[in-house]
Design an enzyme around this catalytic site. Structure first.
Site, PDB file in Angstrom:
ATOM      1  N   CYS A  82      44.301  43.082  44.779  1.00  0.00           N
ATOM      2  CA  CYS A  82      43.751  44.007  43.795  1.00  0.00           C
ATOM      3  C   CYS A  82      42.699  44.921  44.410  1.00  0.00           C
ATOM      4  O   CYS A  82      42.364  44.829  45.582  1.00  0.00           O
ATOM      5  CB  CYS A  82      43.142  43.235  42.629  1.00  0.00           C
ATOM      6  SG  CYS A  82      41.808  42.145  43.124  1.00  0.00           S
ATOM      7  N   GLY A 108      47.225  47.647  43.776  1.00  0.00           N
ATOM      8  CA  GLY A 108      47.785  46.855  42.677  1.00  0.00           C
ATOM      9  C   GLY A 108      48.395  47.743  41.620  1.00  0.00           C
ATOM     10  O   GLY A 108      47.751  48.683  41.161  1.00  0.00           O
ATOM     11  N   ASN A 182      38.326  40.706  43.846  1.00  0.00           N
ATOM     12  CA  ASN A 182      39.353  40.907  44.862  1.00  0.00           C
ATOM     13  C   ASN A 182      39.202  39.798  45.886  1.00  0.00           C
ATOM     14  O   ASN A 182      38.157  39.677  46.520  1.00  0.00           O
ATOM     15  CB  ASN A 182      39.184  42.282  45.531  1.00  0.00           C
ATOM     16  CG  ASN A 182      40.185  42.502  46.656  1.00  0.00           C
ATOM     17  OD1 ASN A 182      41.258  41.906  46.670  1.00  0.00           O
ATOM     18  ND2 ASN A 182      39.835  43.363  47.588  1.00  0.00           N
ATOM     19  N   GLY A 183      40.242  38.972  46.045  1.00  0.00           N
ATOM     20  CA  GLY A 183      40.184  37.884  47.011  1.00  0.00           C
ATOM     21  C   GLY A 183      40.923  36.658  46.516  1.00  0.00           C
ATOM     22  O   GLY A 183      41.778  36.731  45.632  1.00  0.00           O
ATOM     23  N   TYR A 323      47.785  47.819  57.206  1.00  0.00           N
ATOM     24  CA  TYR A 323      48.704  48.119  56.104  1.00  0.00           C
ATOM     25  C   TYR A 323      48.041  48.444  54.771  1.00  0.00           C
ATOM     26  O   TYR A 323      48.411  49.398  54.112  1.00  0.00           O
ATOM     27  CB  TYR A 323      49.669  46.937  55.920  1.00  0.00           C
ATOM     28  CG  TYR A 323      50.623  47.079  54.752  1.00  0.00           C
ATOM     29  CD1 TYR A 323      51.659  48.007  54.784  1.00  0.00           C
ATOM     30  CD2 TYR A 323      50.494  46.283  53.613  1.00  0.00           C
ATOM     31  CE1 TYR A 323      52.539  48.144  53.722  1.00  0.00           C
ATOM     32  CE2 TYR A 323      51.366  46.415  52.547  1.00  0.00           C
ATOM     33  CZ  TYR A 323      52.393  47.341  52.603  1.00  0.00           C
ATOM     34  OH  TYR A 323      53.254  47.473  51.550  1.00  0.00           O
TER      35      TYR A 323
END
Length: 570
Positions: A82, A108, A182-183, A323
């Site tokens: 996310c 996301g 996020n994680g 990426y």
């Protein structure tokens, strides 16, 4: 290095004039301390192999789909969980948050949400789909206030049900709090079990909900210390933004796995975001990263920073540069574009091949391909055109079309490929299924030779820190040598980015990155079972955590142990 789309105006604000440095953070001496030597990547053959291009496996159907006429878009890439945004001090906070989330849409696409604070009340709007699907003018009108946090979410299985879309909002004895995360927490199962043992009731399968429970049961005062106490109990990767009735709080884990930056708009409004591309869109000036282990608090008194848990050495995710992040972002203090261009130059230097044209697998392979072409002195052309209008699922005709999923998304340009020796650059190979289809697509379009160059080292291990990767058993580089992969995908040669060259490029910063997916050496060792990402499990499932299958990765496995043994002895 330009970090914003605009120049800051010297407007006065009730906020502090500059972030400056936090008064407590890991010292430079600590940051430079050496730690464990990174394991050597798993290579059993030379990087370059050239042989007959006959592929005995290309006609094998490897995927089993629930509906034979439905194509599910799985492009065989690692997936970021996310992106998060936080804004304080702007009367149009929700609209700016909306725009920033749009800039982070690549992180996301399954769900989006915004929480805004107005008159000490937290108002939340969340929905399934893209940011533009979830929000419109009327919904943003319902989110007044000068404080907002936002989230875009990616899920890997099942339906993206609304209850798992963040930000989450909870009320407790002393007020309300919203959080966007996020994680991934590697001790999620343990913490959830302990909380349930003490009477906590969970509404979602997200590890983010654990953080809210830990804040609610904390006895610490004021609220900031509740966050600190909660973060002392969680382990793994987390970059989070919190909203209370009067404060915006940003937190990053002690290893700094996931990115989190902060900036300021010309009117003094403070902005936090996963990437600098979000700052650029809303004309906020990039100031610095939230440091690993740092808590930054923004309120009417200004900006203050405290050290959560100092750690001698960050372990930032290298895949952000390979990426995940957009090329126009600055992540972990480095330009993503420059990193990817350098990856391509390294491949051209260390894995050269006679060729007529260099192409990329769009979009993530483009910058590395440009670097390769420039270094090799070979023209770069668009040999593959990507369709940006394909959804997650697509109905396939009853008469089967070979490589249907890839053809929906990628169209070869025969004028570029026919009769040519082609170098095709991609960012990574995960399972190898998509790569084999791309090679076949290029050869069917007339390419005389296809040489695959991968702008990352081979991925041999799963990620536990907020990236959706398959189990180690499914990773093709875990099961096959470079030559075996080349034969499987059908290319005339194959080369990966050597991890030694990657470390050399990063220089003194090389020890500050996490290479667990390339080495199996985990900075925070997972214990027991770990969820692939925070929201993996199908939302329709309820029951004992041990009885729900499919969303778990083992903490260790016989396969992974055998790989690590080979890595250590090679």
């Amino acid at each position: 290095m330009a970090a914003t789309a605009s120049t800051a105006v010297n407007n006065k604000s009730h906020l502090s004039p500059a972030f400056d440095k936090p008064f407590c953070f890991p010292s430079q001496k600590l940051l430079s301390l050496a730690t464990k030597t990174l394991l050597k990547p798993y290579h059993r053959t030379p990087l370059i192999t050239a042989a007959a291009s006959k592929n005995p496996l290309t006609d094998v159907v490897l995927s089993s789909e629930p509906d034979p006429n439905t194509f599910f878009d799985d492009d065989d890439k690692p997936r970021e969980e996310c992106g998060v945004v936080g804004i304080y001090g702007d009367s149009e906070a929700s609209r700016l948050c909306y725009l920033a989330l749009h800039a982070l849409q690549h992180r996301g696409q399954e769900g989006a949400g915004i929480v805004c604070v107005n008159d000490n009340v937290l108002k939340s709007i969340t929905g399934v789909g893209l940011v533009s699907d979830v929000f419109n003018e009327s919904k943003l009108d319902q989110l007044p206030g000068d404080l907002a946090i936002g989230h875009v979410r990616y899920s890997t299985a099942g339906a993206s049900m609304l209850k798992n879309v963040q930000p989450f909002v909870a009320s407790y004895r002393f007020g309300s709090v919203g959080v966007a995360h996020n994680g991934n927490l590697v001790n999620y199962k343990q913490l959830r079990g302990e909380l349930e043992e003490n009477g906590s009731i969970f509404n979602t399968s997200s590890d983010t909900e654990v953080v809210l429970h830990l804040i609610a049961i904390s006895k610490a005062r004021p609220f900031l210390l509740r966050i600190v106490e909660a973060c002392e109990k969680i382990e793994g990767a987390y970059s989070m933004v919190f909203a209370t009735e009067d404060k915006l709080v940003a937190v990053r884990d002690p290893y700094g796995f996931r990115p989190l930056v902060m900036g300021r708009r010309s009117n003094g409004a403070v902005v936090f975001a996963s990437e600098t591309c979000a700052l650029d869109l809303i004309e906020a000036t990039y100031e610095r990263e939230v440091l690993p282990g740092e808590v930054v608090v923004v309120d009417k008194e200004g900006v203050q920073s405290i050290c959560l848990m100092p750690h001698p050495e960050p372990k930032s995710c290298i895949f952000e540069h390979i990426y995940f992040a957009l090329p126009n972002s600055v992540v972990f203090g480095r330009s993503v574009y420059e990193s990817r261009c350098a990856f391509g130059e390294i491949l051209a230097t260390e894995a050269p091949v006679d060729c007529d044209v260099v192409i990329a697998v769009p979009d993530s392979g483009v910058v590395a391909a440009l670097g390769y072409a420039a270094k090799a002195g070979v023209p770069f052309q668009q040999g593959l055109i990507r369709s940006h209008y394909v959804g997650r699922t697509f109905i396939e005709p009853s008469q089967k079309i070979r490589d249907f999923g890839v053809k929906l998304k990628l169209s070869p340009v025969r004028a570029v490929l026919e009769g040519k020796r082609v170098v095709v650059v991609d960012d990574s190979i995960v399972r190898g299924t998509t790569s084999s289809k791309i090679v076949r697509l290029l050869k069917e379009a007339g390419a005389k030779e296809v040489h695959m160059r991968i702008a990352s080292p081979p991925i041999i291990a799963s990620c536990y820190y907020g990236v959706d990767t398959p189990s180690s058993e499914e990773l093709i580089s875990n099961r096959m040598s470079v030559e075996e992969i080349r034969e499987y995908i059908g290319s005339d040669s194959l080369a990966f980015l050597p991890i030694e060259s990657l470390n050399k490029l990063l220089g003194k910063d090389s020890k500050s990155f996490c290479y667990a997916c390339f080495s199996g050496n985990y900075p925070v060792e997972p214990t027991g079972k770990v969820k692939r990402i925070g929201d993996f499990m199908d939302d329709g499932l309820s029951g004992n955590m041990d009885s729900i299958d499919g969303g778990w990765l083992p903490g260790s496995s016989r396969v992974q142990k055998s790989i690590l043994n080979e890595v250590r002895t090679s």
